[in-house]
Design a protein around this motif. Sequence first.
Motif, mmCIF file in Angstrom:
data_model
loop_
_atom_site.group_PDB
_atom_site.id
_atom_site.type_symbol
_atom_site.label_atom_id
_atom_site.label_comp_id
_atom_site.label_asym_id
_atom_site.label_seq_id
_atom_site.Cartn_x
_atom_site.Cartn_y
_atom_site.Cartn_z
ATOM 1 N N GLY A 109 40.124 41.464 29.185
ATOM 2 C CA GLY A 109 39.300 40.287 29.514
ATOM 3 C C GLY A 109 38.151 40.123 28.544
ATOM 4 N N SER A 152 37.597 38.480 26.073
ATOM 5 C CA SER A 152 37.187 37.124 25.641
ATOM 6 C C SER A 152 36.085 36.588 26.547
ATOM 7 N N TYR A 163 40.286 31.892 40.134
ATOM 8 C CA TYR A 163 40.832 32.403 38.862
ATOM 9 C C TYR A 163 39.700 32.608 37.888
ATOM 10 N N SER A 196 39.968 37.010 33.959
ATOM 11 C CA SER A 196 39.821 38.422 33.588
ATOM 12 C C SER A 196 40.650 39.199 34.607
ATOM 13 N N LEU A 197 41.763 39.796 34.122
ATOM 14 C CA LEU A 197 42.770 40.359 35.038
ATOM 15 C C LEU A 197 42.168 41.362 36.018
ATOM 16 N N TYR A 218 50.784 35.533 36.817
ATOM 17 C CA TYR A 218 50.818 35.113 35.422
ATOM 18 C C TYR A 218 52.284 35.037 35.017
ATOM 19 N N LEU A 226 50.934 39.132 30.001
ATOM 20 C CA LEU A 226 50.374 40.440 30.299
ATOM 21 C C LEU A 226 51.307 41.568 29.888
ATOM 22 N N ARG A 227 50.731 42.710 29.558
ATOM 23 C CA ARG A 227 51.504 43.826 29.029
ATOM 24 C C ARG A 227 51.927 44.765 30.140
HETATM 25 P P1 P6P Z 1 44.673 32.846 30.309
HETATM 26 C C1 P6P Z 1 42.356 38.185 29.243
HETATM 27 O O1 P6P Z 1 42.497 37.675 27.913
HETATM 28 C C2 P6P Z 1 43.754 38.369 29.789
HETATM 29 O O2 P6P Z 1 44.500 39.253 29.011
HETATM 30 C C3 P6P Z 1 43.672 38.861 31.235
HETATM 31 O O3 P6P Z 1 42.550 39.642 31.479
HETATM 32 C C4 P6P Z 1 43.639 37.560 32.026
HETATM 33 O O4 P6P Z 1 44.204 37.704 33.324
HETATM 34 C C5 P6P Z 1 44.492 36.623 31.165
HETATM 35 O O5 P6P Z 1 44.412 37.106 29.827
HETATM 36 C C6 P6P Z 1 43.972 35.204 31.203
HETATM 37 O O6 P6P Z 1 44.858 34.441 30.402
HETATM 38 O O7 P6P Z 1 45.880 32.388 29.507
HETATM 39 O O8 P6P Z 1 44.694 32.310 31.731
HETATM 40 O O9 P6P Z 1 43.359 32.632 29.622
#
Ligand code: P6P
Length: 338
Positions: free
Chosen positions: A119, A121, A242, A245-246, A262, A276-277
Amino acid sequence: MKKFGVTVSGHIMDSQRLHPEATGDLTGLLNELIVAAKTISAEVNMAGLADILGMSGDINVQGEYVQKLDEFANTAIKRRMAHSGYVAIMASEEEADAVMVEDDCSPGRYTLAFDPLDGSSNIDVNVSVGTIFSIHRASNGCRPNETDLLQPGRRQVAAGYIIYGSSTMMVFSTGEGVHGFTLDPSVGEFYLSHPNIKMPGRSRYYSINEGNRKFWPPGVLAYIDYLQTTDKTSGRPYSGRYIGSLVADFHRNLIAGGIFLYPRDSRNPLKPTGKLRLLYEAAPLAFIAEQAGGRAITDDGRDILDIDPEALHQRVPLIIGCRHDVDIAEKFSRGEMQ
Ligand code: P6P
């Protein structure tokens, strides 16, 4: 009374005492992770002040800008593990290849896969971020290799995350329930604050990036429409939450009840199986979810924990949350509900 609470190290030792055959290596590994978590927490909480924000200008294996804190967290964990003697080989979101711990025979009995700062970003806008980790037994003895890391999630020995939010919390399981510990920064200790976490039987929230609606598989589209339909007896419509941030989205759903999705995205050929990985995001969180009474599947109904990984950075679609809700989502994904 928190100063006399159960510390995370004390809890781990109590758990080890229940297993006479334990060597103490897993305890040692978890304690090294705790040290790394405290180091990362201090840095993340200082980020806004220490002018560490902003891009470091590097690009990681995911083709994403690496923020300096990503690198810091990655280095902090690798350094703690490199000379610990507990880990044989590692996988990190920030590393293209597996990270060997020793050049010659490694004493490590475990593997560690981790997302050092998921997360990231969101760092610049002060949204909670997290570290996710997954621990397996190394099976190739003195000469570990990538196959030690490519094990199905159901074989995990331990898994968990640290969330750097309004407070720093470590939530993990060694297969005997899920327990949460909150950091008291004034003494540098994690105290047991959430013993034996269980996901609520029903959800109140659903988490999905609605901006991708036009690209979801039909089953997901139908399921979200179902959640948005009014039906008082089943508590619908659910509230949308939402964060992007996972770890933050998962943690809220774990504690308050929710389902996170996702799915795969028909628009992006680079991510035909979702974003997601598997190794260091979906599998560890699926382990936690199941230990807390929840469940985790792909958007075509496969259990995340039963997937045999084929690559370190393999992506999977993810649907994870309260068991009741994931079971219904599975029916939609299989076309058994419309
Ligand atoms: P989107 C953050 O970059 C991440 O890997 C996860 O933490 C989060 O759930 C997902 O991407 C968010 O992705 O495409 O909704 O911005």
